[in-house]
Design a protein around this motif. Structure first.
Motif, PDB file in Angstrom:
ATOM      1  N   ARG A  79       0.817  -1.217   0.000  1.00  0.00           N
ATOM      2  CA  ARG A  79       0.000   0.000   0.000  1.00  0.00           C
ATOM      3  C   ARG A  79       0.850   1.266   0.000  1.00  0.00           C
TER       4      ARG A  79
ATOM      5  N   LEU B 129      -0.026   4.135  -2.666  1.00  0.00           N
ATOM      6  CA  LEU B 129      -0.370   5.503  -2.288  1.00  0.00           C
ATOM      7  C   LEU B 129       0.500   6.538  -3.004  1.00  0.00           C
TER       8      LEU B 129
ATOM      9  N   SER C 118      -8.303  14.546   3.442  1.00  0.00           N
ATOM     10  CA  SER C 118      -7.771  15.525   4.388  1.00  0.00           C
ATOM     11  C   SER C 118      -8.506  16.864   4.273  1.00  0.00           C
TER      12      SER C 118
ATOM     13  N   ALA D 184      -6.535   5.429   3.437  1.00  0.00           N
ATOM     14  CA  ALA D 184      -5.098   5.241   3.220  1.00  0.00           C
ATOM     15  C   ALA D 184      -4.685   3.785   3.430  1.00  0.00           C
TER      16      ALA D 184
ATOM     17  N   HIS E  14      -3.026   9.202  -4.203  1.00  0.00           N
ATOM     18  CA  HIS E  14      -2.503  10.373  -3.492  1.00  0.00           C
ATOM     19  C   HIS E  14      -3.549  11.483  -3.472  1.00  0.00           C
TER      20      HIS E  14
ATOM     21  N   VAL F 198      -6.444  10.586  -0.980  1.00  0.00           N
ATOM     22  CA  VAL F 198      -6.079  10.768   0.428  1.00  0.00           C
ATOM     23  C   VAL F 198      -6.029  12.258   0.777  1.00  0.00           C
TER      24      VAL F 198
END
Length: 593
Positions: free
Chosen positions: A130, A134, A147, A552, A140, A143
């Motif tokens: 992972r 990511l 946020s 994630a 990317h 994730v």
């Protein structure tokens, strides 16, 4: 100059031409064109092109031999690309960096799958590595979107007068509708903590304690199977609760939040507000689902009464749902056949249909079974006009709802009655307080057991339990349920009566919900709340079909962490310390041939 970088890979522009820079990042890609080495260097902020023009240099040799995804630091000078070499797809596409020095910070082994392209690697492999997965642009981006969603939610909740508070992770078991994850106690032999399925009781206790408006981005733990929109093990939700409120007060807060959030992060997609309120039973009839996708601009109609006692045995004395679809005159027979195949995939035996000709007459597989009265009644009930087609489902209510609900959305997509690039929210309201277990015949809670019944104590004592509605609601977007919520029951007498109908004795209630009950007995305000799922919000905003693409480090479909190796075994010393012994299921021995 800083040890590792003067700039990030994503910030250099034409205005930086001539500057000496230091960059650090991962070797994303490499191309050797006529002895000139071009490399893409990537970090969290973006990608920049490096160039090494001296084929015989030590720098060229070092960068040519390194595996992709190695981490390097380079020093160089920013130069302008020739006009013909500008990459308009990159923010840094007008410049490149001529490398003058390089330091390897972290050499990479041969990577197990491609990072700079989506190459169709299977999910198990992606989860095993992972940390590499990511690094891919899509993951990317997802994730980082998550946020931004959380940061925006916090800002907007505080702006509406809410206070962020934390509730316990180790607590007692609670009947939230799924299996608990249990944690054995070392100090109290034979007893267990439970990880919270939701902070339900604690947030209500905060209201009773007088805090008025609470929220948190809460971790929740449920031992349940995975689905495309449900991650096994753990998930996060915007947990919120308010005092001295009615249902519409909760709706106002969440509508403001969701409208602003989805307009801010939805990449220009339309959000319509206010959100419609649809009673549960109406949703089941019109849309075949309590989480309707309102982008599909078609509705189902209950036509059971039109076929009562009908000579058409396939419809007679059954629940019959019709889906009228305008503007189908140009659709070929293949259109209808493919929808029939789709209905069969959903579990139907077939899909009955008719179409309306220019003269108003019906044609199609079942037209010959319909009398003139049937045609007249259908035309009037459904508002049929030339060019309409009508699809039918018949059988038990729940089965017809499920199948025709899916058909409704599929027909809308295929027939051009489906809105793209929009977020269509709605509230589903007036849920039944109770339902009957099909196997045992027992009355049980259909939703949240801590909800206030509509009509209060009198309704519980005088109505058929299956006729009692609750102040319970779901918020739905584009066919995805984001959350359930409710106005809470805050009266001990109502609590005893409601749980009594579900088979709990007063002693059961005091044993299982003693803390909550004791709090109610010391003056509890009317209160209510909801808890939209963070993972599902991100899933919608990112337009991802699977919720694991928004997390994630998710568990796989079998609730395993393939990266860290969880769940894992523990040694006998640890088991003894926790006063546990294991009883593993016996493996069946295959008979010898």
């Amino acid at each position: 100059m800083h040890r590792y970088r003067s700039h990030t890979c994503g910030e250099l522009r034409a205005s930086d031409v001539g500057a000496d820079v230091r960059l650090s990042g991962w070797l994303h890609n490499r191309r050797n064109l006529g002895g000139i080495l071009f490399l893409d260097l990537r970090d969290h902020y973006g990608i920049v092109q490096l160039v090494v023009r001296d084929e015989s240099s030590e720098i060229n040799e070092k960068l040519s031999s390194l595996s992709k995804e190695s981490v390097v630091r380079v020093d160089g000078k920013v130069t302008a690309r020739g006009e013909e070499n500008v990459n308009a797809d990159l923010p840094t596409g007008e410049i490149e960096v001529e490398v003058g020095a390089v330091e390897v910070l972290g050499a990479a082994d041969q990577i197990p799958f491609t990072i700079n392209a989506e190459d169709g690697v299977n999910e198990e492999r992606r989860l095993e590595y992972r940390f590499l997965d990511l690094r891919r642009e899509r993951m990317h981006r997802n994730v980082m979107l998550r946020s931004k969603v959380i940061a925006s939610i916090r800002e907007k909740m505080v702006a509406q007068g809410f206070n962020e508070m934390a509730t316990p992770i180790l607590s007692a078991t609670s009947p939230e509708g799924a299996r608990d994850f249990l944690v054995p106690s070392r100090l109290h032999a034979g007893k267990f903590y439970a990880l919270p399925q939701a902070p339900q009781q604690f947030k209500q206790l905060l209201m009773i304690a007088g805090f008025d408006r609470y929220f948190q981005i809460a971790p929740c733990f449920r031992d349940e199977d995975a689905r495309a929109d449900r991650s096994p093990g753990e998930f996060y939700q915007l947990d919120m609760e308010m005092s001295f409120v009615e249902q519409e007060d909760v709706f106002e807060v969440i509508e403001t939040l969701m409208t602003e959030l989805f307009r801010e992060l939805g990449d220009g997609r339309e959000v319509t507000s206010p959100f419609p309120r649809i009673p549960f039973r109406e949703a089941m009839v019109k849309y075949g689902s309590d989480k309707p996708d309102l982008r599909a601009q078609l509705e189902l109609t209950d036509v059971s009464d039109l076929f009562k006692g009908s000579g058409f045995k396939a419809f007679a004395d059954k629940h019959v749902r019709a889906l009228p679809v305008p503007d189908t005159a140009a659709q070929p027979r293949k259109f209808f056949d493919q929808l029939g195949d789709f209905a069969v995939e959903q579990g139907a035996k077939g899909l009955a249909w008719v179409r309306v000709g220019d003269d108003g007459a019906l044609s199609g597989p079942i037209a010959k079974f319909l009398t003139e009265d049937d045609v007249r009644s259908l035309t009037e009930a459904l508002g049929l006009k030339p060019g309409h087609a009508v699809f039918f489902g018949a059988g038990e209510f729940d089965e017809v709802s499920r199948i025709m609900g899916a058909v409704r959305v599929e027909v809308a997509k295929r027939a051009g009655h489906f809105e793209e690039n929009v977020f269509r929210f709605c509230w589903i309201v007036d849920f039944p307080m109770f339902e009957k277990d099909e196997e045992t015949g027992k009355i049980e809670f259909s939703h949240n057991p801590f909800s206030m019944p509509q009509g209060g104590l009198e309704a519980l004592r005088t109505k058929d339990p299956l006729d009692i509605l609750a102040f319970q609601y779901d918020i739905v977007c584009n066919g995805t349920e984001l959350s359930s919520g409710a106005i809470r029951n805050h009266e001990p007498e109502v609590m005893f009566e409601a749980f009594g109908l579900a088979g709990y004795s007063e002693d059961d209630v005091r044993r299982d919900f003693g803390g909550m009950l004791r709090a109610f007995e010391y003056g509890a305000p009317p209160h209510g709340g909801i808890a939209p799922g963070i993972d599902r919000i991100v899933m919608l905003l990112a337009d991802e079909p699977n919720i694991r693409e928004t997390i994630a480090f998710p568990l796989n479909g079998n609730a395993q962490d393939l990266l860290m190796g969880a769940p894992s075994e523990v040694d006998d010393t640890r088991l003894r310390e926790l006063h546990l012994s294991l009883r593993k299921p016996q493996q069946q021995v295959k008979p010898s041939k």
